[in-house]
Design a protein around this motif. Structure first.
Motif, PDB file in Angstrom:
ATOM      1  N   ILE A 105      -7.356  -0.645  -8.132  1.00 39.61           N
ATOM      2  CA  ILE A 105      -8.374  -0.678  -7.080  1.00 39.61           C
ATOM      3  C   ILE A 105      -9.237   0.580  -7.153  1.00 39.61           C
ATOM      4  CG2 ILE A 105      -8.701  -0.568  -4.566  1.00 39.61           C
ATOM      5  CD1 ILE A 105      -6.143  -2.370  -4.362  1.00 39.61           C
ATOM      6  N   GLU A 149     -10.247  -0.152   4.404  1.00 35.86           N
ATOM      7  CA  GLU A 149     -10.584  -1.106   3.355  1.00 35.86           C
ATOM      8  C   GLU A 149      -9.510  -1.139   2.275  1.00 35.86           C
ATOM      9  OE1 GLU A 149     -12.338  -3.915   0.909  1.00 35.86           O
ATOM     10  OE2 GLU A 149     -12.507  -3.489   3.064  1.00 35.86           O
ATOM     11  N   GLN A 153      -7.121  -4.340   1.173  1.00 38.86           N
ATOM     12  CA  GLN A 153      -6.961  -4.843  -0.189  1.00 38.86           C
ATOM     13  C   GLN A 153      -5.496  -4.844  -0.619  1.00 38.86           C
ATOM     14  OE1 GLN A 153      -9.964  -3.718  -3.219  1.00 38.86           O
ATOM     15  NE2 GLN A 153     -10.876  -2.473  -1.606  1.00 38.86           N
ATOM     16  N   SER A 156      -3.646  -7.784   0.529  1.00 41.34           N
ATOM     17  CA  SER A 156      -3.979  -9.027  -0.166  1.00 41.34           C
ATOM     18  C   SER A 156      -3.297  -9.019  -1.528  1.00 41.34           C
ATOM     19  CB  SER A 156      -5.500  -9.139  -0.315  1.00 41.34           C
ATOM     20  OG  SER A 156      -5.977  -8.215  -1.280  1.00 41.34           O
ATOM     21  N   ALA A 158      -4.985  -8.377  -4.257  1.00 41.33           N
ATOM     22  CA  ALA A 158      -5.949  -7.704  -5.124  1.00 41.33           C
ATOM     23  C   ALA A 158      -5.268  -7.017  -6.293  1.00 41.33           C
ATOM     24  CB  ALA A 158      -6.755  -6.677  -4.311  1.00 41.33           C
TER      25      ALA A 158
END
Length: 217
Positions: A105, A149, A153, A156, A158
């Motif tokens: 990320i 944020e 993520q 999730s 991600a």
């Protein structure tokens, strides 16, 4: 030059090896190097929530005393390198999957290398549980990412698929231990080598990808 770093964020030799690669790169200031983090889980079957450090050491080494004997070499090496390593502060051994996701990320924002440094420091210096999503988001905030944020993520899926694929590829390549550094997808250097060991490979910065040759130590 592309340098792919296969490592686990809970591996002390990977922590030492990263610092040594950084020191080697500092000796080649004109080299344009792209460091690409590649995940490898030393404990792929670790429970999602990790386990207590004592239970982990008992399962892996047969007990805390045996582990202390083994880790003494690691601690002495880190001390000689001027690298803080405070293993007694670690209460839990985490599942490192989400930490690897966080590095991916962070890579979207161009700070994957800084994130890896921050996660190593959080785990090996501060004893942070880097399997905890809130803790990971806090580490991310320390390198400039938005806490909320990043936490969203991490909550999730991600980068889950990319981490699984990269880890699987490493095993297909025959990697069984880390760290391992692959230069321009041609040469590999395994282990936490001294900075001088990296220099001949860094000097091959213009080499084209061909068959992989492994240099171990």
């Amino acid at each position: 030059m592309l340098i792919e770093t296969f490592a686990d964020l809970i591996c002390p030799w990977c922590y030492i090896g990263k610092r040594r690669l950084d020191r080697a790169l500092a000796q080649r200031p004109t080299l344009r190097a792209e460091i690409r983090w590649q995940p490898f889980q030393l404990n792929p079957d670790m429970p999602k929530g990790g386990m207590s450090r004592d239970d982990y050491l008992s399962a892996k080494f047969g007990g805390a005393e045996r582990a202390r004997q083994i880790y003494r070499v690691v601690e002495d090496t880190a001390a000689r390198d001027g690298l803080p390593l405070l293993l007694d502060r670690i209460p839990r051994t985490p599942n490192s999957f989400d930490a690897h996701r966080l590095v991916r990320i962070a890579g979207r924002h161009g700070v994957a290398n800084a994130m890896a440094d921050a996660l190593f420091a959080a785990y090996f210096v501060d004893g942070v549980d880097i399997g905890d999503l809130d803790a990971l988001a806090s580490v991310a905030a320390g390198v400039g990412l938005d806490f909320g944020e990043t936490r969203r993520q991490l909550g999730s899926d991600a980068e889950s698929a990319s981490v699984l694929a990269a880890d699987a590829l490493a095993r297909q390549m025959g990697l069984q231990a880390v760290p391992c550094y692959i230069f321009n997808r041609r040469y590999a250097l395994s282990g936490a080598q001294e900075p001088a060991s990296f220099l001949p490979l860094l000097d091959l910065g213009s080499a084209e990808p061909e068959n992989l040759s492994v240099v171990s130590g």
